[in-house]
Design an enzyme around this catalytic site. Structure first.
Site, PDB file in Angstrom:
ATOM      1  N   ARG A  64       4.770   0.404 -11.210  1.00 21.46           N
ATOM      2  CA  ARG A  64       6.019   0.018 -10.549  1.00 21.46           C
ATOM      3  C   ARG A  64       5.816  -0.601  -9.177  1.00 21.46           C
ATOM      4  NH1 ARG A  64       7.445   4.080 -14.106  1.00 21.46           N
ATOM      5  NH2 ARG A  64       5.344   4.648 -13.560  1.00 21.46           N
ATOM      6  N   THR A  65       5.093   0.117  -8.313  1.00 19.43           N
ATOM      7  CA  THR A  65       5.006  -0.312  -6.915  1.00 19.43           C
ATOM      8  C   THR A  65       4.301  -1.661  -6.809  1.00 19.43           C
ATOM      9  OG1 THR A  65       4.899   2.015  -6.300  1.00 19.43           O
ATOM     10  CG2 THR A  65       4.310   0.438  -4.609  1.00 19.43           C
ATOM     11  N   LYS A  92     -19.028  -2.793  -5.671  1.00 20.45           N
ATOM     12  CA  LYS A  92     -20.406  -3.027  -5.216  1.00 20.45           C
ATOM     13  C   LYS A  92     -20.667  -2.284  -3.914  1.00 20.45           C
ATOM     14  CE  LYS A  92     -20.451  -7.754  -7.037  1.00 20.45           C
ATOM     15  NZ  LYS A  92     -20.400  -9.153  -6.575  1.00 20.45           N
ATOM     16  N   ARG A 114      -2.496   0.383  -1.159  1.00 19.37           N
ATOM     17  CA  ARG A 114      -2.466   1.768  -1.676  1.00 19.37           C
ATOM     18  C   ARG A 114      -3.888   2.302  -1.717  1.00 19.37           C
ATOM     19  NH1 ARG A 114       0.749   3.897  -6.952  1.00 19.37           N
ATOM     20  NH2 ARG A 114       2.390   3.810  -5.380  1.00 19.37           N
ATOM     21  N   HIS A 142       4.759   7.220   1.514  1.00 21.12           N
ATOM     22  CA  HIS A 142       5.062   6.144   0.571  1.00 21.12           C
ATOM     23  C   HIS A 142       6.439   5.605   0.983  1.00 21.12           C
ATOM     24  CE1 HIS A 142       5.261   3.779  -2.929  1.00 21.12           C
ATOM     25  NE2 HIS A 142       5.145   4.680  -3.880  1.00 21.12           N
TER      26      HIS A 142
HETATM   27  C1  NCD Z   1       4.582   7.679  -6.968  1.00 24.68           C
HETATM   28  C2  NCD Z   1       3.297   7.511  -6.222  1.00 24.68           C
HETATM   29  O1  NCD Z   1       2.417   6.750  -6.605  1.00 24.68           O
HETATM   30  O2  NCD Z   1       3.192   8.162  -5.197  1.00 24.68           O
HETATM   31  N1  NCD Z   1       4.817   6.697  -7.937  1.00 24.68           N
HETATM   32  C3  NCD Z   1       5.371   5.532  -7.571  1.00 24.68           C
HETATM   33  O3  NCD Z   1       4.998   4.901  -6.597  1.00 24.68           O
HETATM   34  N2  NCD Z   1       6.396   5.097  -8.315  1.00 24.68           N
HETATM   35  C4  NCD Z   1       4.723   9.040  -7.512  1.00 24.68           C
HETATM   36  C5  NCD Z   1       3.687   9.550  -8.436  1.00 24.68           C
HETATM   37  O4  NCD Z   1       2.629   8.968  -8.667  1.00 24.68           O
HETATM   38  O5  NCD Z   1       3.940  10.629  -8.972  1.00 24.68           O
END
Ligand code: NCD
Length: 315
Positions: A64-65, A92, A114, A142
């Site tokens: 999703r993100t 590497k 991320r 987040h």
């Molecule tokens: C979340 C995350 O990655 O922190 N998911 C997301 O971004 N939609 C929550 C999760 O992984 O449970």
């Protein structure tokens, strides 16, 4: 909408909602509303970020993100590149610092990042000049998820202040819970947490946040329930005795939902462990806002990119 607002996110690194003022959160939510109109058009493209470039740098899995940041940038006409770190020089042994320097040298305007380490996005914002947007750093923060959660609630309920939200599950490992709490306390929500003791932070004392041992107490008369994924990948052995036990004691199902308000909104950031923290019937049921969250995620990320890279809004 207040176009004279003094709040601006121009050039701001988006690391944690703890560094956001109420006015800045309001600006994002109002801008996301305009962005949502763009997504609903036949031709979802505006020239706002033409000539800007964005790199998505994801060291942890994401559906999703990552996709919504990528589409958000593309709908705004930016050039967007997503790096799959498992196919990059990271395998590497290239360090995070050198990876960031390399991307910076290509002249990018923003890096959406991320990483499994808490503080990674903050580190990036100190070593390179492009705007850094934290798309999740370990269990720390987040921010774009919390903003899309706030936006989804406001769209459904028409307001935020005074609403009761229950956040249920693995609070300890959840960057979503931390960012939700940071944003939602600022916007006046009444926050109730519930989960097994072993998955609850030990020292937790925040105004506007109540901790419950029984999920029933947290969701009683709630306007919103945010169900969290059990983060098995971040847990050490011993925190989690049995899946069946968890589902029985904490799982959100139709029976438990009856304790909440009749028009309760159920959210989940995804991905879900169905049958564990949430039942299939609730996921697809009339109270679920899980699909809206995903759509709103694109609008909110369009708002963040626009505000951080131009300081302006779109008309
Ligand atoms: C979340 C995350 O990655 O922190 N998911 C997301 O971004 N939609 C929550 C999760 O992984 O449970």
């Amino acid at each position: 909408m207040n176009n004279d607002s003094a709040a601006t996110l121009a050039g701001k690194d988006i690391i944690s909602l703890k560094n956001f003022s109420n006015e800045e959160i309001r600006l994002v939510l109002d801008t996301a509303k305009e962005m949502k109109n763009i997504i609903k058009r036949d031709i979802k493209k505006v020239p706002t970020l033409r000539g800007k470039s964005i790199v998505n740098l994801f060291f942890e899995p994401s559906t999703r993100t990552r996709t919504s940041f990528e589409l958000a940038g593309k709908y705004l006409s930016a050039d967007v590149v997503s790096i799959n770190t498992s196919a990059s020089s990271v395998v590497k042994g290239e360090s995070l610092r050198d990876t960031l320097y390399t991307i910076e040298a290509m002249g990018v305007d923003a890096i959406v990042m991320r990483h499994k380490a808490e503080g990674a996005a903050d580190f990036a914002s100190r070593v390179v000049k492009p705007v850094i947007i934290n798309a999740g750093d370990g269990a720390h923060a987040h921010p774009s998820q919390a903003l899309l959660d706030l936006f989804t609630i406001e769209q459904a309920k028409g307001e935020l202040n005074g609403l009761k939200i229950a956040i249920v599950g693995d609070i300890l490992h959840s960057r979503v819970a931390r960012s939700d709490i940071a944003g939602m306390t600022k916007m006046g929500l009444d926050i109730h947490l519930a989960g097994p003791k072993t998955l609850m932070p030990r020292f937790f004392n925040i105004d506007g946040v109540t901790i419950h041992e029984r999920v029933e107490d947290a969701i009683k008369d709630a306007d919103v329930i945010n169900v969290l994924r059990i983060q098995l990948e971040r847990q050490q052995a011993g925190l989690f005795p049995s899946m069946r036990e968890y589902a029985r004691i904490f799982g959100i199902n139709d029976e438990r939902l009856k304790l909440a308000k009749d028009d309760v909104l159920v959210m989940h950031p995804g991905p879900q462990n169905k049958g564990l923290e949430i039942s299939t019937a609730v996921t697809y049921g009339e109270h679920s806002a899980i699909r809206e969250q995903v759509q709103n995620g694109v609008a909110v990320r369009m708002a963040l990119l626009t505000l951080a890279l131009t300081g302006k809004k779109v008309d």
